[in-house]
Scaffold this motif. Structure first.
Motif, PDB file in Angstrom:
ATOM      1  N   ALA A 176       0.827  -1.214   0.000  1.00 14.78           N
ATOM      2  CA  ALA A 176       0.000   0.000   0.000  1.00 14.78           C
ATOM      3  C   ALA A 176       0.857   1.259   0.000  1.00 14.78           C
ATOM      4  CB  ALA A 176      -0.946  -0.006   1.195  1.00 14.78           C
ATOM      5  N   ASP A 177       2.030   1.158  -0.572  1.00 16.80           N
ATOM      6  CA  ASP A 177       2.908   2.318  -0.736  1.00 16.80           C
ATOM      7  C   ASP A 177       3.632   2.141  -2.062  1.00 16.80           C
ATOM      8  OD1 ASP A 177       4.273   4.742   0.731  1.00 16.80           O
ATOM      9  OD2 ASP A 177       5.911   3.600  -0.161  1.00 16.80           O
ATOM     10  N   VAL A 178       3.963   3.245  -2.729  1.00 15.76           N
ATOM     11  CA  VAL A 178       4.482   3.159  -4.097  1.00 15.76           C
ATOM     12  C   VAL A 178       5.957   2.779  -4.163  1.00 15.76           C
ATOM     13  CG1 VAL A 178       2.796   4.861  -4.856  1.00 15.76           C
ATOM     14  CG2 VAL A 178       5.080   5.629  -4.200  1.00 15.76           C
ATOM     15  N   HIS A 179       6.668   2.796  -3.035  1.00 18.37           N
ATOM     16  CA  HIS A 179       8.121   2.650  -3.063  1.00 18.37           C
ATOM     17  C   HIS A 179       8.585   1.194  -3.024  1.00 18.37           C
ATOM     18  CE1 HIS A 179       7.548   6.802  -1.517  1.00 18.37           C
ATOM     19  NE2 HIS A 179       8.537   7.034  -2.349  1.00 18.37           N
ATOM     20  N   TRP A 180       9.864   1.022  -3.353  1.00 17.89           N
ATOM     21  CA  TRP A 180      10.462  -0.301  -3.181  1.00 17.89           C
ATOM     22  C   TRP A 180      10.757  -0.554  -1.711  1.00 17.89           C
ATOM     23  CZ3 TRP A 180      15.637   0.289  -6.405  1.00 17.89           C
ATOM     24  CH2 TRP A 180      16.417   1.311  -5.851  1.00 17.89           C
ATOM     25  N   THR A 181      10.834  -1.813  -1.358  1.00 14.92           N
ATOM     26  CA  THR A 181      11.209  -2.221  -0.015  1.00 14.92           C
ATOM     27  C   THR A 181      12.734  -2.296   0.072  1.00 14.92           C
ATOM     28  OG1 THR A 181      11.240  -4.563  -0.589  1.00 14.92           O
ATOM     29  CG2 THR A 181       9.115  -3.622   0.133  1.00 14.92           C
ATOM     30  N   SER A 214      18.715  -2.457  12.066  1.00 14.13           N
ATOM     31  CA  SER A 214      18.964  -1.401  13.048  1.00 14.13           C
ATOM     32  C   SER A 214      18.286  -1.682  14.387  1.00 14.13           C
ATOM     33  CB  SER A 214      18.446  -0.059  12.509  1.00 14.13           C
ATOM     34  OG  SER A 214      17.028  -0.067  12.437  1.00 14.13           O
ATOM     35  N   GLY A 215      17.336  -2.616  14.391  1.00 14.48           N
ATOM     36  CA  GLY A 215      16.573  -2.873  15.609  1.00 14.48           C
ATOM     37  C   GLY A 215      15.360  -1.979  15.741  1.00 14.48           C
ATOM     38  N   GLU A 216      15.141  -1.082  14.788  1.00 18.40           N
ATOM     39  CA  GLU A 216      14.006  -0.175  14.820  1.00 18.40           C
ATOM     40  C   GLU A 216      13.002  -0.552  13.727  1.00 18.40           C
ATOM     41  OE1 GLU A 216      15.294   3.821  14.542  1.00 18.40           O
ATOM     42  OE2 GLU A 216      16.545   3.756  16.343  1.00 18.40           O
ATOM     43  N   GLU A 217      11.751  -0.390  14.034  1.00 21.08           N
ATOM     44  CA  GLU A 217      10.682  -0.652  13.086  1.00 21.08           C
ATOM     45  C   GLU A 217       9.886   0.631  12.877  1.00 21.08           C
ATOM     46  OE1 GLU A 217       8.471  -4.752  12.721  1.00 21.08           O
ATOM     47  OE2 GLU A 217       7.278  -3.414  13.997  1.00 21.08           O
ATOM     48  N   VAL A 218       9.554   0.912  11.615  1.00 24.16           N
ATOM     49  CA  VAL A 218       8.799   2.129  11.309  1.00 24.16           C
ATOM     50  C   VAL A 218       7.528   1.748  10.555  1.00 24.16           C
ATOM     51  CG1 VAL A 218      10.849   3.593  11.221  1.00 24.16           C
ATOM     52  CG2 VAL A 218      10.027   2.504   9.128  1.00 24.16           C
ATOM     53  N   ALA A 242      11.064  -3.160   9.070  1.00 25.50           N
ATOM     54  CA  ALA A 242      12.270  -3.261   9.889  1.00 25.50           C
ATOM     55  C   ALA A 242      13.403  -2.583   9.137  1.00 25.50           C
ATOM     56  CB  ALA A 242      12.600  -4.728  10.163  1.00 25.50           C
ATOM     57  N   THR A 243      14.018  -1.584   9.736  1.00 24.12           N
ATOM     58  CA  THR A 243      15.004  -0.761   9.033  1.00 24.12           C
ATOM     59  C   THR A 243      16.412  -1.331   9.146  1.00 24.12           C
ATOM     60  OG1 THR A 243      15.314   0.656  10.960  1.00 24.12           O
ATOM     61  CG2 THR A 243      13.616   1.299   9.383  1.00 24.12           C
ATOM     62  N   PHE A 244      17.255  -0.908   8.205  1.00 30.63           N
ATOM     63  CA  PHE A 244      18.645  -1.359   8.139  1.00 30.63           C
ATOM     64  C   PHE A 244      19.590  -0.177   8.336  1.00 30.63           C
ATOM     65  CE2 PHE A 244      16.310  -4.591   5.937  1.00 30.63           C
ATOM     66  CZ  PHE A 244      16.994  -5.770   6.164  1.00 30.63           C
ATOM     67  N   LYS A 245      20.808  -0.486   8.699  1.00 31.97           N
ATOM     68  CA  LYS A 245      21.866   0.514   8.765  1.00 31.97           C
ATOM     69  C   LYS A 245      23.128  -0.082   8.165  1.00 31.97           C
ATOM     70  CE  LYS A 245      23.289  -0.802  13.470  1.00 31.97           C
ATOM     71  NZ  LYS A 245      23.533  -0.330  14.853  1.00 31.97           N
ATOM     72  N   THR A 246      23.881   0.736   7.465  1.00 33.16           N
ATOM     73  CA  THR A 246      25.158   0.321   6.876  1.00 33.16           C
ATOM     74  C   THR A 246      26.250   1.213   7.434  1.00 33.16           C
ATOM     75  OG1 THR A 246      24.059  -0.386   4.839  1.00 33.16           O
ATOM     76  CG2 THR A 246      26.439  -0.028   4.730  1.00 33.16           C
ATOM     77  N   VAL A 247      27.274   0.601   8.005  1.00 34.24           N
ATOM     78  CA  VAL A 247      28.363   1.354   8.616  1.00 34.24           C
ATOM     79  C   VAL A 247      29.691   0.823   8.113  1.00 34.24           C
ATOM     80  CG1 VAL A 247      27.030   1.900  10.694  1.00 34.24           C
ATOM     81  CG2 VAL A 247      28.435  -0.166  10.631  1.00 34.24           C
ATOM     82  N   TYR A 283      13.863   5.172   4.359  1.00 37.24           N
ATOM     83  CA  TYR A 283      14.145   3.919   5.064  1.00 37.24           C
ATOM     84  C   TYR A 283      14.571   2.755   4.178  1.00 37.24           C
ATOM     85  CZ  TYR A 283      11.086   6.670   8.068  1.00 37.24           C
ATOM     86  OH  TYR A 283      10.521   7.679   8.783  1.00 37.24           O
ATOM     87  N   TYR A 284      14.899   3.002   2.925  1.00 35.11           N
ATOM     88  CA  TYR A 284      15.095   1.880   2.009  1.00 35.11           C
ATOM     89  C   TYR A 284      16.556   1.439   1.910  1.00 35.11           C
ATOM     90  CZ  TYR A 284      10.795   4.338   1.056  1.00 35.11           C
ATOM     91  OH  TYR A 284       9.614   5.010   1.202  1.00 35.11           O
ATOM     92  N   ASN A 285      17.483   2.301   2.324  1.00 33.62           N
ATOM     93  CA  ASN A 285      18.911   1.975   2.480  1.00 33.62           C
ATOM     94  C   ASN A 285      19.605   1.608   1.165  1.00 33.62           C
ATOM     95  OD1 ASN A 285      21.060   1.806   4.455  1.00 33.62           O
ATOM     96  ND2 ASN A 285      21.138  -0.385   4.048  1.00 33.62           N
ATOM     97  N   PHE A 286      19.137   2.158   0.054  1.00 34.00           N
ATOM     98  CA  PHE A 286      19.771   1.850  -1.224  1.00 34.00           C
ATOM     99  C   PHE A 286      21.237   2.263  -1.235  1.00 34.00           C
ATOM    100  CE2 PHE A 286      20.882   3.239  -5.593  1.00 34.00           C
ATOM    101  CZ  PHE A 286      20.813   2.011  -6.222  1.00 34.00           C
ATOM    102  N   ALA A 287      21.529   3.485  -0.803  1.00 34.09           N
ATOM    103  CA  ALA A 287      22.925   3.950  -0.790  1.00 34.09           C
ATOM    104  C   ALA A 287      23.766   3.100   0.147  1.00 34.09           C
ATOM    105  CB  ALA A 287      22.995   5.421  -0.383  1.00 34.09           C
ATOM    106  N   GLY A 288      23.196   2.664   1.277  1.00 39.93           N
ATOM    107  CA  GLY A 288      23.931   1.809   2.200  1.00 39.93           C
ATOM    108  C   GLY A 288      24.285   0.473   1.577  1.00 39.93           C
ATOM    109  N   PHE A 289      23.311  -0.141   0.893  1.00 41.12           N
ATOM    110  CA  PHE A 289      23.598  -1.410   0.219  1.00 41.12           C
ATOM    111  C   PHE A 289      24.666  -1.225  -0.863  1.00 41.12           C
ATOM    112  CE2 PHE A 289      19.034  -2.433   1.423  1.00 41.12           C
ATOM    113  CZ  PHE A 289      19.397  -3.278   2.470  1.00 41.12           C
ATOM    114  N   LEU A 290      24.614  -0.097  -1.572  1.00 32.82           N
ATOM    115  CA  LEU A 290      25.638   0.163  -2.590  1.00 32.82           C
ATOM    116  C   LEU A 290      27.021   0.252  -1.962  1.00 32.82           C
ATOM    117  CD1 LEU A 290      24.317   2.722  -5.246  1.00 32.82           C
ATOM    118  CD2 LEU A 290      25.301   0.468  -5.645  1.00 32.82           C
ATOM    119  N   ARG A 291      27.128   0.915  -0.813  1.00 32.79           N
ATOM    120  CA  ARG A 291      28.426   0.989  -0.130  1.00 32.79           C
ATOM    121  C   ARG A 291      28.947  -0.408   0.196  1.00 32.79           C
ATOM    122  NH1 ARG A 291      25.445   5.224   2.663  1.00 32.79           N
ATOM    123  NH2 ARG A 291      26.174   7.245   1.883  1.00 32.79           N
TER     124      ARG A 291
END
Length: 477
Positions: A176-181, A214-218, A242-247, A283-291
């Motif tokens: 129910a949202d237009v964006h990618w997961t 990340s342990g956070e849900e939005v 469930a959100t992701f983080k890239t470090v 919240y999609y973390n595309f740039a993080g996955f690219l890194r």
């Protein structure tokens, strides 16, 4: 004139194939026959959705699918046309970036109807339209091929999905949202990283990045969900994510202070310009996955709601953007029809903004103007085609919003153009405008009127494009 001719032939094939399908009536509340089981997956009561949804806040026609999925009419396009003018606009951006030593990779977003094909009711025979996802997928790839034939390096998300048979296509996008997961963003990021490493081979000492939950849900409360809750009888809940983080993974204290620029020339490897799909504030973390997949840092200048042009125009003026001369620019955009509306802006404003302020032999004339809201300048006669020149105006007031530009020609005729600064990219102080190309000759004068009664001082340049700027050979794909 529309460039592609394949669309007309395939329309007839689509019509013939759909005529052979059985037609089964489907109401929002139930169904009969072979589709009864699928219809039980209609989760929410949204009576007369197609008729009522254009009056919602997003103002577009909506359709309900299975398992809580909803589609905009634009998600269910069968054809993807690109005009000669649109191809020329993209080609000029490609050539302008190449002149600056930057490789363009274009990334059009795939429509949700293709990835959510299993969620479309009644085999695509809807109350007021026919949708064939297989035909749409072929047309999307043909659209990509048209861009490639124009010499532009393009990411084909449909091909990426087809090359991943174990990937659940319906998990690419929210229901129910237009964006990618994040799942969809991760799949595409891995393929994009492979493409970029074909363009720029990996450096000897890669930088390791690690991605984890990340342990956070939005809750994803996008405009589509909000509109549905304006017109549906049942409440449509937001998607949970469930959100992701890239470090960066630090192997030593030295790594903390290491220069992560690609190679030893100080240039960044990759910059991203685009929309909410690639905006790092979301919240999609595309740039993080690219890194993670590139083993290198990337910079994102994407702007949610910025459409085709806001982010790239802002990028041309940011000190950490074009001035850093990244080796690759990834340009993502979500609305495939937007280039049909904005190819003039791309050609007249973004292309000269990529070249920027001119100097040396490329500066034909220059001057300053005192504070005010109306300005007029005389321009020297060039004796050359208008397409060879552009104006660069620098303003002291970064709060300016729009301008009316009047070009005056030697024969007394005038042409008026309107320019609006990107609404979602603030504090821009430069205006770039290519001369109108409807006439071969260059104007002999220009006047500028600021909107909203604002005032500014500044300076103006008449610039010439580099002689060979638009005669480069196409890039390879």
């Amino acid at each position: 004139m529309i460039r592609q001719t394949f669309t007309l032939r395939r329309i007839s094939l689509l019509a013939v194939s759909l005529m052979l399908r059985p037609v089964v009536a489907l109401e929002q509340g139930g169904a009969t026959g072979a589709h009864a089981q699928e219809a039980q997956q209609i989760l929410y009561r949204c009576d007369n959705l197609q008729e009522k949804s254009p009056r919602s806040t997003i103002g577009v026609k909506l359709y309900q699918g299975y398992d809580g999925w909803f589609f905009r009419k634009s998600d269910l396009e069968n054809l993807f046309e690109v005009s000669d003018e649109s191809l020329a606009a993209f080609k000029r951006v490609n050539e302008a970036l190449a002149a600056r030593g930057i490789h363009l990779v274009l990334m059009p977003m795939i429509p949700r109807g293709i990835v959510g094909r299993d969620k479309i009711p009644n085999d695509g025979l809807l109350s007021d339209m026919i949708y064939d996802p297989d035909f749409s997928a072929r047309q999307f790839s043909a659209f990509i091929d048209a861009l490639r034939q124009a010499g532009i390096d393009v990411v084909d998300i449909n091909q990426i999905l087809e090359s991943a048979p174990d990937f659940d296509h319906s998990s690419y996008s929210f229901a129910a949202d237009v964006h990618w997961t994040p799942d969809g963003a991760r799949l595409v990021a891995e393929a994009v990283a492979r493409k970029i490493r074909q363009i720029i081979p990996e450096k000897p000492n890669p930088t390791k990045f690690e991605t984890s939950l990340s342990g956070e849900e939005v809750l994803i409360r996008g405009n589509l969900t909000k509109a549905l809750n304006e017109v549906c009888q049942d409440k449509v809940p937001p998607d949970k994510l469930a959100t992701f983080k890239t470090v960066q993974a630090l192997t030593s204290l030295d790594a903390l202070f290491a220069d992560v620029a690609e190679g030893g020339d100080g240039r960044d490897l990759l910059h991203i310009v685009g929309t909410s799909y690639t905006d790092e504030a979301l919240y999609y973390n595309f740039a993080g996955f690219l890194r993670e997949f590139l083993k290198a840092d990337v910079s994102s200048f994407s702007v949610a709601g910025g459409g085709l042009t806001d982010a790239i125009y802002g990028w041309t003026q940011k000190s950490g953007g074009l001035a850093k001369k990244p080796k690759v620019l990834l340009w993502e955009y979500s609305s495939l029809r937007e280039i049909l509306k904005e190819n003039t802006i791309v050609s007249s404003a973004i292309v000269p903004a990529i070249f920027g302020a001119c100097s040396g032999d490329l500066e034909i004339a220059a001057g300053e103007f005192a504070a005010g809201s109306n300005f007029a300048f005389d321009l020297p006669k060039t004796g050359e085609r208008a397409s060879n020149y552009y104006l660069h105006l620098n303003f002291s007031n970064a709060a300016l919003t729009g301008f009316h530009i009047t070009y005056r020609y030697a024969d007394g005729n005038e042409r008026i153009a309107t320019f609006t600064n990107p609404t979602r990219v603030a504090r821009l102080k430069d205006l770039y405008q290519r001369f109108p190309e409807e006439r071969d000759d260059t104007p002999v004068g220009v006047s500028l009127q600021l909107e909203n009664g604002l005032s500014t001082s500044g300076n103006v340049q008449l610039c010439r494009f580099p002689i060979d700027a638009f005669s480069r050979r196409p890039v390879s794909n």
